[in-house]
Design an enzyme around this catalytic site. Structure first.
Site, PDB file in Angstrom:
ATOM      1  N   LYS A 129     -47.286 -44.099  39.775  1.00 52.39           N
ATOM      2  CA  LYS A 129     -47.901 -44.289  41.107  1.00 52.39           C
ATOM      3  C   LYS A 129     -49.266 -44.019  40.914  1.00 52.39           C
ATOM      4  CE  LYS A 129     -43.980 -44.478  43.515  1.00 52.39           C
ATOM      5  NZ  LYS A 129     -43.639 -45.530  44.389  1.00 52.39           N
ATOM      6  N   LYS A 237     -34.770 -53.570  46.851  1.00 61.35           N
ATOM      7  CA  LYS A 237     -33.941 -52.248  46.962  1.00 61.35           C
ATOM      8  C   LYS A 237     -32.871 -52.530  47.649  1.00 61.35           C
ATOM      9  CE  LYS A 237     -38.115 -49.739  46.092  1.00 61.35           C
ATOM     10  NZ  LYS A 237     -39.264 -48.931  46.729  1.00 61.35           N
TER      11      LYS A 237
END
Length: 354
Positions: A129, A237
């Site tokens: 991240k 997703k």
């Protein structure tokens, strides 16, 4: 969307008929099968230290309804459709029984990286991240450098969650590429910006492919990013797209390589991601389905975590003792059940309007 068929309730929920994933079961049936849990995180991720989800125990298995708290009811309808698919319809046939997965490193200090990586065991791919609010490029560079030092031969990908503007993204990726990047996920928030970043990187000779995540799952038209030439690959997703079958359709229509990822799910939600990864015709990249390792608990006694950089595709059952141990407080359970009622009503309204 088709109209809802009528189903009669039975004393045994396991005897109830399975239905298509986009048709919600009667509300009383969903409420009767619902369990709300709050799983503590090992490290802050997406700004949270507890992951709350609502689990549904259906005749085909367990489903997970866990749209993040800030998501509105309309957006959450896809998440409920995915949970109903898992619990009442089951998953498509699998093409493979083992799914390679990446480790995920949150926006932690570089000194914490070895401890985070240790939780994932042996892995060949790491997602890091970057662009965290309150941090700068120096923090990102240090974190990525720490991963590269720990895993010299691993594939490294970075995920900005749309946190940069175009200028910041081009500058940051120009520096981060020194550590070798497999791709950069959602460096900017909008599709036009993604296309511009991609063009500038190509002109500069900076070989960083662009992956679109939010620009697929949060768009009314998830194929727009492909038509705009804004990405080299897409991140898929299950829950935000309405289920495994809907996600398979999107991948086929987009015509781009796909990376299957999770939405910070328990093992119940990860099972749906594995089903998608197992059903895809091609799986060129390791999947972002290892995030149970970021949690300090789970609902399954046989958690879906990586072993040797991969997860075996297998069924998942929520353990009654763990459901009790991680049960949400009474007020949080009430909040989720009310949310379920509202989102279910939206799905019914959508079917009626079709």
């Amino acid at each position: 969307m088709t109209h809802l068929p009528e189903f009669r309730s039975t004393d045994n929920p396991k005897e109830r008929p399975r239905v298509q994933a986009n048709a919600p079961q009667p509300l009383d049936e969903l409420l009767a099968s619902a369990h709300v849990v709050s799983i503590p995180m090992r490290v802050r991720f997406r700004g949270i230290m507890h992951r709350e989800v609502l689990l549904l125990d259906g005749p085909a298995g367990w489903g997970e309804f866990g749209p993040f708290l800030e998501y509105g009811d309309t957006e959450a309808t896809a998440w409920l459709a995915a949970a109903v698919e898992a619990g009442w319809q089951g998953f498509p046939a699998a093409r493979r029984d083992s799914i390679p997965v990446n480790a995920t490193v949150p926006a932690v200090a570089a000194a914490q990286v070895p401890d985070i990586l240790a939780r994932f065991g042996s892995v060949g791919t790491v997602k890091i991240k970057v662009a965290e609010k309150g941090q700068g490029l120096a923090d990102d560079l240090a974190r990525v450098a720490a991963v590269r030092a720990a895993l010299p031969d691993a594939h490294i990908r970075v995920d900005a969650n749309g946190g940069w503007n175009v200028e910041q993204a081009v500058t940051a990726l120009g520096h981060l590429q020194a550590h070798g990047l497999q791709y950069a996920e959602q460096p900017v928030a909008d599709i036009a910006g993604l296309a511009e970043v991609r063009r500038r990187l190509l002109r500069a000779g900076t070989p960083v492919p662009i992956a679109a995540d939010e620009s697929v799952r949060k768009e009314n038209d998830p194929l727009r990013v492909a038509r705009a030439g804004a990405a080299d690959l897409i991140v898929i997703k299950v829950a935000p797209l309405g289920g495994v079958r809907r996600a398979l359709e999107i991948v086929a229509q987009a015509g781009l390589p796909a990376v299957v990822s999770s939405a910070l799910d328990t093992s119940v939600g990860i099972r749906a991601g594995l089903a998608l990864a197992a059903a895809l015709p091609d799986l060129p990249y390791a999947c972002g389905l290892g995030t149970v390792s970021l949690m300090d608990g789970d609902v399954s006694a046989d958690s879906l975590v990586a072993d040797g950089g991969a997860i075996t595709v297998r069924s998942v059952t929520a353990d009654p003792g763990l459901l009790e141990r991680f049960a949400a407080s009474a007020d949080r359970r009430h909040w989720w059940l009310e949310r379920l009622r509202r989102v279910h009503a939206q799905m019914i309204a959508g079917c009626s309007d079709a």
